[in-house]
Design an enzyme around this catalytic site. Structure first.
Site, PDB file in Angstrom:
ATOM      1  N   ARG A  81       0.829  -1.219   0.000  1.00  0.00           N
ATOM      2  CA  ARG A  81       0.000   0.000   0.000  1.00  0.00           C
ATOM      3  C   ARG A  81       0.857   1.261   0.000  1.00  0.00           C
ATOM      4  O   ARG A  81       0.413   2.321  -0.437  1.00  0.00           O
ATOM      5  CB  ARG A  81      -0.985  -0.006   1.170  1.00  0.00           C
ATOM      6  CG  ARG A  81      -2.199  -0.915   0.950  1.00  0.00           C
ATOM      7  CD  ARG A  81      -3.242  -0.727   2.042  1.00  0.00           C
ATOM      8  NE  ARG A  81      -2.672  -1.026   3.344  1.00  0.00           N
ATOM      9  CZ  ARG A  81      -2.732  -2.215   3.944  1.00  0.00           C
ATOM     10  NH1 ARG A  81      -3.362  -3.207   3.378  1.00  0.00           N
ATOM     11  NH2 ARG A  81      -2.175  -2.403   5.110  1.00  0.00           N
ATOM     12  N   GLU A 137       3.082  -6.075  13.968  1.00  0.00           N
ATOM     13  CA  GLU A 137       1.892  -6.226  14.810  1.00  0.00           C
ATOM     14  C   GLU A 137       1.389  -7.665  14.855  1.00  0.00           C
ATOM     15  O   GLU A 137       0.964  -8.160  15.883  1.00  0.00           O
ATOM     16  CB  GLU A 137       0.793  -5.299  14.273  1.00  0.00           C
ATOM     17  CG  GLU A 137      -0.112  -4.723  15.340  1.00  0.00           C
ATOM     18  CD  GLU A 137      -1.173  -3.824  14.699  1.00  0.00           C
ATOM     19  OE1 GLU A 137      -2.192  -3.615  15.349  1.00  0.00           O
ATOM     20  OE2 GLU A 137      -0.974  -3.371  13.560  1.00  0.00           O
TER      21      GLU A 137
END
Lengths: 172, 172
Positions: free
Chosen positions: A60, A97
């Site tokens: 992205r 994460e």
């Protein structure tokens, strides 16, 4: 930051795993006017910084890095997951994460003292961006700043990235 | 097509597997002037085609699709590998040069009768682009054209894509 851009970010509960609320940027992207506005805000922030290259993080990050590189007249350097870049690379491991991973950059992607702007869509824990920035520095690049569309401030990513100038268009 | 752009494509032998010569576009990308020139050529080709949205294929397609969407003032629709898009999706399976895969699009990414330009970096066998185009058509989009930086003509990808207007900046 115009509120209209923030309103175009869609919450997706339990993606990619239960308990996580994912920030879906696709409604912003698919509106040509909003997408252009987001890029123009980034452009205004960095247009006088003499950026030679934008290093954009797969995948992205490519979306914002590419349009911004075009507008700035800068080169685009892709930073990718391991095994994707075809030429000689250097890589850096990092915790993220949802697990652990590794990013790579072509060893000829940045020249000594080139002024580089790092771009990704979202700042979470900052692990990916820290690893990516270290790769650019290893090649001799000077990091002018880190640019994100979104900063998830509750994850305190900026604490890992204190030595850099950080800019984000919006915070959650 | 300016020869200077073609010269910036680097051959990488035996990537991603033995016997394949990979076309490395990163030297073109990392030169701000060449990257801008490539996007400007695509822009001139499609600026009068009333493009509403660009559908770009992960992940190198994002690089050209995003800058072009910005310049055209069009929205950007990401077409991604399975499991990457967070919202409701439709998907299509396809065979590709080195195996088989699946692409997805958000089910709200394209509205009926919107004019869509499909973008990817490279046309090889055409399988990915065919599947991606079918997804856009399933959502009611009208495909104005398919735009590539590179057409590997010896793989005859255009034969799978005969019904579309195909534009590529360079051929090998």
């Amino acid at each position: 930051m115009p509120n209209i851009l923030k309103k175009a970010i869609r919450d997706i509960p339990d993606f990619p795993k239960e308990g996580v609320i994912f920030k879906d940027i696709t409604p912003l992207l698919s509106d040509g006017e909003l997408f252009r506005r987001a890029i123009d805000i980034m452009y205004k922030k960095f247009k006088n910084k003499e950026i030679d290259k934008i290093a954009a993080i797969e995948s992205r990050g490519f979306i914002f890095g590419s349009a911004l590189a075009y507008k700035l007249g800068a080169g685009l350097v892709p930073i990718r997951k391991k095994g994707k870049l075809p030429y000689k690379t250097i890589n850096a491991d990092y915790d993220l994460e949802y697990g652990a991973s590794s990013v790579e950059i072509h060893s000829d992607a940045v020249n000594k003292d080139e002024r580089v702007l790092m771009v990704d869509d979202l700042l979470a824990t900052g692990g990916t961006m820290k690893a990516a920035s270290e790769l650019v520095e290893k090649l001799g690049g000077e990091i002018v700043g880190l640019c994100f569309l979104i900063d998830l401030t509750f994850l305190k990513g900026i604490e890992k990235l204190k030595k850099y100038n950080i800019y984000s268009l919006m915070e959650f």
